[in-house]
Write a protein that holds these residues in place. Structure first.
Motif, PDB file in Angstrom:
ATOM      1  N   GLY A   1       2.293  -7.007  -1.838  1.00  0.00           N
ATOM      2  CA  GLY A   1       0.991  -6.379  -1.673  1.00  0.00           C
ATOM      3  C   GLY A   1       1.108  -4.954  -1.184  1.00  0.00           C
ATOM      4  N   ALA A   2       1.994  -4.725  -0.219  1.00  0.00           N
ATOM      5  CA  ALA A   2       2.189  -3.372   0.296  1.00  0.00           C
ATOM      6  C   ALA A   2       2.748  -2.464  -0.777  1.00  0.00           C
ATOM      7  N   LEU A   3       3.640  -2.999  -1.591  1.00  0.00           N
ATOM      8  CA  LEU A   3       4.227  -2.191  -2.645  1.00  0.00           C
ATOM      9  C   LEU A   3       3.186  -1.791  -3.674  1.00  0.00           C
ATOM     10  N   LEU A   4       2.336  -2.726  -4.057  1.00  0.00           N
ATOM     11  CA  LEU A   4       1.300  -2.398  -5.026  1.00  0.00           C
ATOM     12  C   LEU A   4       0.386  -1.311  -4.487  1.00  0.00           C
TER      13      LEU A   4
ATOM     14  N   LEU B   1       2.363   1.992  -4.691  1.00  0.00           N
ATOM     15  CA  LEU B   1       2.570   2.475  -6.053  1.00  0.00           C
ATOM     16  C   LEU B   1       1.325   3.100  -6.647  1.00  0.00           C
ATOM     17  N   VAL B   2       0.177   2.845  -6.066  1.00  0.00           N
ATOM     18  CA  VAL B   2      -1.105   3.334  -6.575  1.00  0.00           C
ATOM     19  C   VAL B   2      -1.178   3.194  -8.087  1.00  0.00           C
ATOM     20  N   LEU B   3      -0.989   1.967  -8.544  1.00  0.00           N
ATOM     21  CA  LEU B   3      -0.932   1.716  -9.975  1.00  0.00           C
ATOM     22  C   LEU B   3      -2.284   1.919 -10.629  1.00  0.00           C
ATOM     23  N   ARG B   4      -2.265   2.445 -11.818  1.00  0.00           N
ATOM     24  CA  ARG B   4      -3.475   2.477 -12.618  1.00  0.00           C
ATOM     25  C   ARG B   4      -3.820   1.047 -12.982  1.00  0.00           C
ATOM     26  N   SER B   5      -5.094   0.765 -13.127  1.00  0.00           N
ATOM     27  CA  SER B   5      -5.509  -0.621 -13.319  1.00  0.00           C
ATOM     28  C   SER B   5      -4.860  -1.246 -14.536  1.00  0.00           C
ATOM     29  N   GLY B   6      -4.766  -0.549 -15.624  1.00  0.00           N
ATOM     30  CA  GLY B   6      -4.152  -1.115 -16.814  1.00  0.00           C
ATOM     31  C   GLY B   6      -2.675  -1.349 -16.625  1.00  0.00           C
TER      32      GLY B   6
ATOM     33  N   PHE C   1      -4.976   2.674  -1.595  1.00  0.00           N
ATOM     34  CA  PHE C   1      -4.032   3.699  -1.160  1.00  0.00           C
ATOM     35  C   PHE C   1      -4.754   4.851  -0.476  1.00  0.00           C
ATOM     36  N   LEU C   2      -5.851   5.323  -1.066  1.00  0.00           N
ATOM     37  CA  LEU C   2      -6.571   6.454  -0.486  1.00  0.00           C
ATOM     38  C   LEU C   2      -7.133   6.101   0.887  1.00  0.00           C
ATOM     39  N   ASP C   3      -7.595   4.871   1.051  1.00  0.00           N
ATOM     40  CA  ASP C   3      -8.074   4.434   2.365  1.00  0.00           C
ATOM     41  C   ASP C   3      -6.941   4.496   3.390  1.00  0.00           C
ATOM     42  N   ALA C   4      -5.764   4.011   2.993  1.00  0.00           N
ATOM     43  CA  ALA C   4      -4.620   4.022   3.905  1.00  0.00           C
ATOM     44  C   ALA C   4      -4.175   5.452   4.207  1.00  0.00           C
ATOM     45  N   PHE C   5      -4.186   6.304   3.187  1.00  0.00           N
ATOM     46  CA  PHE C   5      -3.788   7.696   3.395  1.00  0.00           C
ATOM     47  C   PHE C   5      -4.780   8.397   4.317  1.00  0.00           C
ATOM     48  N   HIS C   6      -6.061   8.079   4.166  1.00  0.00           N
ATOM     49  CA  HIS C   6      -7.088   8.662   5.035  1.00  0.00           C
ATOM     50  C   HIS C   6      -6.822   8.290   6.493  1.00  0.00           C
TER      51      HIS C   6
ATOM     52  N   GLU D   1      -3.957   7.526   7.795  1.00  0.00           N
ATOM     53  CA  GLU D   1      -2.759   8.244   8.227  1.00  0.00           C
ATOM     54  C   GLU D   1      -3.083   9.709   8.507  1.00  0.00           C
ATOM     55  N   ALA D   2      -3.941  10.305   7.687  1.00  0.00           N
ATOM     56  CA  ALA D   2      -4.325  11.698   7.904  1.00  0.00           C
ATOM     57  C   ALA D   2      -5.045  11.858   9.239  1.00  0.00           C
ATOM     58  N   VAL D   3      -5.935  10.926   9.553  1.00  0.00           N
ATOM     59  CA  VAL D   3      -6.640  10.970  10.837  1.00  0.00           C
ATOM     60  C   VAL D   3      -5.644  10.840  11.987  1.00  0.00           C
ATOM     61  N   ARG D   4      -4.700   9.927  11.836  1.00  0.00           N
ATOM     62  CA  ARG D   4      -3.704   9.732  12.891  1.00  0.00           C
ATOM     63  C   ARG D   4      -2.860  10.986  13.081  1.00  0.00           C
ATOM     64  N   ARG D   5      -2.439  11.597  11.968  1.00  0.00           N
ATOM     65  CA  ARG D   5      -1.616  12.802  12.062  1.00  0.00           C
ATOM     66  C   ARG D   5      -2.388  13.946  12.710  1.00  0.00           C
TER      67      ARG D   5
END
Length: 225
Positions: free
Chosen positions: A47-50, A53-58, A208-213, A215-219
């Motif tokens: 799950g973390a890997l997916l 990877l920010v895979l495109r849905s297709g 991914f964008l939620d997680a990056f957001h 991390e950005a707040v934390r940084r």
């Protein structure tokens, strides 16, 4: 003549394997990919890997079996000869990202040129495809072309979040903390309006964008005043 990667018979004049896409003219790294190299990782890490990877849905649907395989399970090389250019690029992207996550750098180096080449063969690259190319370059430690993809994205769409993501990750690899912080700050500044646009690529990469957001707040909160 046989492909050194998957063992398929290939013409002596062939440059790439029609079965797995391996570069037949390249020198094989000492610890490079071989038949049976696993594609995925087991258990909760999938799950973390997916997410990473920010895979495109297709692409995600097409690669589910490979990514979910256990790390010790031998899998044959994928047959990319019958795939569309888009599917071929996405499948090779998935493979490189899985190998990078598993810290198989020799194998990343082996497949990276194929993945980049697959994207270069697409009729046109949208921001999502350029983002994938940037991630591939970062997986190979190539920060200059990754930053070039970020610049191209931001030139076409000055507030596109993928450009700031690539910049933050590239500057992190370079150890340039000041520019890394600026990239995170630019992401946070533009995120509300950009996410409200409901771009299809944002929906594909929402987790991914939620997680990056976060991390950005934390940084930003940890940045020196």
């Amino acid at each position: 003549m046989s492909c050194r990667a998957c063992g398929s018979a290939v013409p002596a004049t062939a440059k790439f394997c029609h079965k797995c896409g391996a570069n037949l003219k390249a020198e094989l790294p000492a610890a490079a990919w071989r038949v049976g190299l696993p594609w995925g990782i087991a258990g909760a890490a999938v799950g973390a890997l997916l997410t990473a990877l920010v895979l495109r849905s297709g692409a995600g649907r097409g690669a589910t079996n490979e990514v979910q395989a256990s790390f010790g399970s031998p899998l044959p090389a994928p047959d990319i000869s019958q795939m569309s250019p888009e599917e071929r690029a996405s499948r090779l992207f998935n493979r490189v990202m899985v190998l990078a996550q598993a810290d198989k750098q020799d194998s990343v180096s082996f497949f990276l040129p194929m993945a980049i080449g697959a994207y270069q063969q697409l009729p046109a690259l949208d921001n999502d495809a350029r983002y994938h190319v940037g991630l591939l370059q970062l997986a190979g430690g190539n920060t200059t072309p990754a930053l070039a993809e970020a610049d191209t994205i931001l030139t076409s769409t000055p507030t596109h979040l993928f450009g700031f993501v690539l910049r933050a990750q590239a500057y992190h690899q370079l150890g340039d903390r000041a520019k890394e912080r600026r990239a995170y700050a630019a992401f946070l500044k533009n995120a509300p309006a950009e996410r409200a646009r409901n771009r299809p690529e944002y929906n594909d990469h929402k987790t991914f964008l939620d997680a990056f957001h976060q991390e950005a707040v934390r940084r930003q909160s940890a940045a020196p005043r």
